[in-house]
Motif scaffolding. Sequence first.
Motif, PDB file in Angstrom:
ATOM      1  N   ALA A  91      30.692  59.214  22.291  1.00 44.47           N
ATOM      2  CA  ALA A  91      32.094  58.809  22.205  1.00 44.47           C
ATOM      3  C   ALA A  91      32.475  57.798  23.291  1.00 44.47           C
ATOM      4  N   ILE A  92      31.595  57.584  24.283  1.00 41.96           N
ATOM      5  CA  ILE A  92      31.879  56.584  25.313  1.00 41.96           C
ATOM      6  C   ILE A  92      32.073  55.234  24.629  1.00 41.96           C
ATOM      7  N   GLU A  93      33.049  54.488  25.100  1.00 41.25           N
ATOM      8  CA  GLU A  93      33.396  53.211  24.478  1.00 41.25           C
ATOM      9  C   GLU A  93      32.179  52.284  24.380  1.00 41.25           C
ATOM     10  N   ARG A  94      31.998  51.724  23.225  1.00 43.64           N
ATOM     11  CA  ARG A  94      30.965  50.727  22.915  1.00 43.64           C
ATOM     12  C   ARG A  94      29.549  51.274  23.002  1.00 43.64           C
ATOM     13  N   CYS A  95      29.387  52.550  22.877  1.00 47.71           N
ATOM     14  CA  CYS A  95      28.029  53.076  22.756  1.00 47.71           C
ATOM     15  C   CYS A  95      27.550  52.868  21.319  1.00 47.71           C
ATOM     16  N   PRO A  96      26.273  52.564  21.114  1.00 50.91           N
ATOM     17  CA  PRO A  96      25.799  52.201  19.773  1.00 50.91           C
ATOM     18  C   PRO A  96      25.254  53.365  18.956  1.00 50.91           C
ATOM     19  N   PHE A  97      25.656  54.610  19.263  1.00 52.67           N
ATOM     20  CA  PHE A  97      25.007  55.754  18.633  1.00 52.67           C
ATOM     21  C   PHE A  97      25.898  56.519  17.657  1.00 52.67           C
ATOM     22  N   ASP A  98      27.011  55.946  17.244  1.00 54.46           N
ATOM     23  CA  ASP A  98      27.794  56.598  16.192  1.00 54.46           C
ATOM     24  C   ASP A  98      27.075  56.440  14.853  1.00 54.46           C
ATOM     25  N   PHE A  99      27.287  57.442  13.974  1.00 52.59           N
ATOM     26  CA  PHE A  99      26.712  57.321  12.637  1.00 52.59           C
ATOM     27  C   PHE A  99      27.470  56.244  11.853  1.00 52.59           C
ATOM     28  N   PRO A 100      26.751  55.387  11.192  1.00 53.44           N
ATOM     29  CA  PRO A 100      27.441  54.380  10.383  1.00 53.44           C
ATOM     30  C   PRO A 100      28.111  55.029   9.175  1.00 53.44           C
ATOM     31  N   GLY A 109      23.243  72.285  18.210  1.00 50.33           N
ATOM     32  CA  GLY A 109      22.537  72.088  19.479  1.00 50.33           C
ATOM     33  C   GLY A 109      21.806  70.765  19.608  1.00 50.33           C
ATOM     34  N   ALA A 110      21.906  69.892  18.602  1.00 50.04           N
ATOM     35  CA  ALA A 110      21.164  68.623  18.622  1.00 50.04           C
ATOM     36  C   ALA A 110      21.969  67.531  19.338  1.00 50.04           C
ATOM     37  N   SER A 111      21.278  66.512  19.787  1.00 50.34           N
ATOM     38  CA  SER A 111      21.887  65.315  20.393  1.00 50.34           C
ATOM     39  C   SER A 111      20.897  64.167  20.267  1.00 50.34           C
ATOM     40  N   TRP A 112      21.355  62.986  20.580  1.00 48.16           N
ATOM     41  CA  TRP A 112      20.465  61.827  20.546  1.00 48.16           C
ATOM     42  C   TRP A 112      19.431  61.909  21.670  1.00 48.16           C
ATOM     43  N   GLN A 113      18.221  61.521  21.331  1.00 41.01           N
ATOM     44  CA  GLN A 113      17.144  61.391  22.304  1.00 41.01           C
ATOM     45  C   GLN A 113      16.597  59.965  22.214  1.00 41.01           C
ATOM     46  N   ALA A 159      16.471  49.386  34.881  1.00 41.42           N
ATOM     47  CA  ALA A 159      16.782  50.781  35.204  1.00 41.42           C
ATOM     48  C   ALA A 159      18.247  51.093  34.928  1.00 41.42           C
ATOM     49  N   ALA A 160      19.151  50.144  35.252  1.00 38.77           N
ATOM     50  CA  ALA A 160      20.575  50.359  34.987  1.00 38.77           C
ATOM     51  C   ALA A 160      20.849  50.437  33.493  1.00 38.77           C
ATOM     52  N   MET A 161      20.121  49.636  32.707  1.00 42.90           N
ATOM     53  CA  MET A 161      20.295  49.689  31.258  1.00 42.90           C
ATOM     54  C   MET A 161      19.838  51.045  30.708  1.00 42.90           C
ATOM     55  N   ARG A 162      18.771  51.578  31.216  1.00 45.70           N
ATOM     56  CA  ARG A 162      18.292  52.891  30.771  1.00 45.70           C
ATOM     57  C   ARG A 162      19.325  53.974  31.091  1.00 45.70           C
ATOM     58  N   ASP A 163      19.905  53.916  32.284  1.00 37.94           N
ATOM     59  CA  ASP A 163      20.946  54.879  32.640  1.00 37.94           C
ATOM     60  C   ASP A 163      22.142  54.750  31.702  1.00 37.94           C
ATOM     61  N   TYR A 164      22.485  53.521  31.345  1.00 36.94           N
ATOM     62  CA  TYR A 164      23.620  53.279  30.444  1.00 36.94           C
ATOM     63  C   TYR A 164      23.367  53.937  29.089  1.00 36.94           C
ATOM     64  N   TYR A 165      22.202  53.753  28.530  1.00 38.69           N
ATOM     65  CA  TYR A 165      21.916  54.328  27.209  1.00 38.69           C
ATOM     66  C   TYR A 165      21.701  55.837  27.274  1.00 38.69           C
ATOM     67  N   ASP A 166      21.199  56.343  28.383  1.00 37.89           N
ATOM     68  CA  ASP A 166      21.091  57.790  28.534  1.00 37.89           C
ATOM     69  C   ASP A 166      22.473  58.435  28.525  1.00 37.89           C
ATOM     70  N   ALA A 167      23.444  57.777  29.203  1.00 37.59           N
ATOM     71  CA  ALA A 167      24.808  58.299  29.207  1.00 37.59           C
ATOM     72  C   ALA A 167      25.414  58.239  27.812  1.00 37.59           C
ATOM     73  N   CYS A 168      25.115  57.184  27.075  1.00 37.42           N
ATOM     74  CA  CYS A 168      25.626  57.068  25.714  1.00 37.42           C
ATOM     75  C   CYS A 168      25.015  58.132  24.797  1.00 37.42           C
ATOM     76  N   ALA A 169      23.735  58.401  24.990  1.00 37.23           N
ATOM     77  CA  ALA A 169      23.086  59.413  24.158  1.00 37.23           C
ATOM     78  C   ALA A 169      23.694  60.787  24.409  1.00 37.23           C
ATOM     79  N   ALA A 170      24.062  61.041  25.670  1.00 33.22           N
ATOM     80  CA  ALA A 170      24.663  62.337  25.993  1.00 33.22           C
ATOM     81  C   ALA A 170      26.086  62.451  25.477  1.00 33.22           C
ATOM     82  N   ASP A 171      26.793  61.315  25.379  1.00 28.72           N
ATOM     83  CA  ASP A 171      28.179  61.328  24.895  1.00 28.72           C
ATOM     84  C   ASP A 171      28.426  60.060  24.097  1.00 28.72           C
TER      85      ASP A 171
END
Length: 383
Positions: free
Chosen positions: A272-281, A293-297, A258-270
């Motif tokens: 730019a958070i350090e070490r989030c894996p959702f930047d475009f390569p 209006g789009a964001s990661w889901q 559950a904590a891991m899911r919260d971590y990735y949900d926060a990364c999807a919303a932002d």
Amino acid sequence: MSAAQAPDGRGEHAIDLGRADLPSTPPDPPPSRRAPRLPNAPLAYAAVLIALAAAVVAVAKWDPLHRTLAETTVTSFLEAVRAGDVDLALSFTEDPDLTGDFLVREALDPRWSVVTVAQVEYKESKGAPGRFVAQVYAEIQAYEGTRLGHRYQVGIEDGRARIENGFFRSAAYPAFGRIDVNRVSVPVDPELGTTTVTLLPGLYIFYPDLPSTMEFTEPATALALGNQFKLLGAERSDVWFPVPWPRLSEEGEALVDAAMRDYYDACAADPAIERCPFDFPEDPERELAFAPGASWQVESYPDIDAGEVWYEQERGFELATSTYGEARARVVVTEGGRERETTVSCLFWADGLYAMLDFEGGATIGPGPIPTQESCRTLAEVS
């Protein structure tokens, strides 16, 4: 048998073979060797003395009061520890002023008993006339039956006896930033990650307040005696301090997930958070940007296994990915001077993240010392 009788009786004789060898009168019996007879009172007194002497010998064989000085010293030491009287216990040792984090009444658990105390060796010290050394074997037993034995060395001089190896002393490498023994907590040096533990004889429980999110792979209760240490139920003792290391319980695994899911949900919303894996390569042939209006889901989260992973001090359980996760977003692709809108799929792994569990039943996810991926490991268009 007799011969025939003559009619006139002359020549008559008779022989009785049954009486031919018997003397006419029986001889006197040989003189007797009986002990001289004593008056009744002295005889009874002697019998009483003999009985008392036998009783004294018998009592000396089993009476626990008939102990050597070394045995009495070890017994008194163990009984004082079990009673929680630390100062009295230390007075029977060569270091009565010794101090330590666990040399306090609060760290002692009385659920053990003394089984055996017996002197097995006694000799004069070499080079020290008038000084003697005794070896005293002692054995204690925990409430559930586990036993632990040790030979104490007792120095005797000028009528005084002192135990010379009365403590369990060892370096400890705990999993957490502190050592909890019988609810006495001691912090660990953060730079060394270790501390030296000194224990009196007895029963010790490690981390008795461990939350239900974690469990130990081995028993977390042990006996200590002299320089020996034995986990309850174990067949052998050891001289090393075997601090148990935790693993996740089923409850803990659910909490970490559950904590891991919260971590990735926060990364999807932002992202730019350090070490989030959702930047475009980086892609030299095209540019990507979120559509208006789009964001990661997050479509799926990684499947992780942290329950059997080694717990690292001050970091927690390292996450190991068994199945990657996926996130999707609507993006605008600029390629060859032309723009188009599409949906992309971002695959990501949880490797390099750690789950830190606290003693209040909570869990947090954070990066470890090895750099984690900060962009999509693979990025592909999906219909």
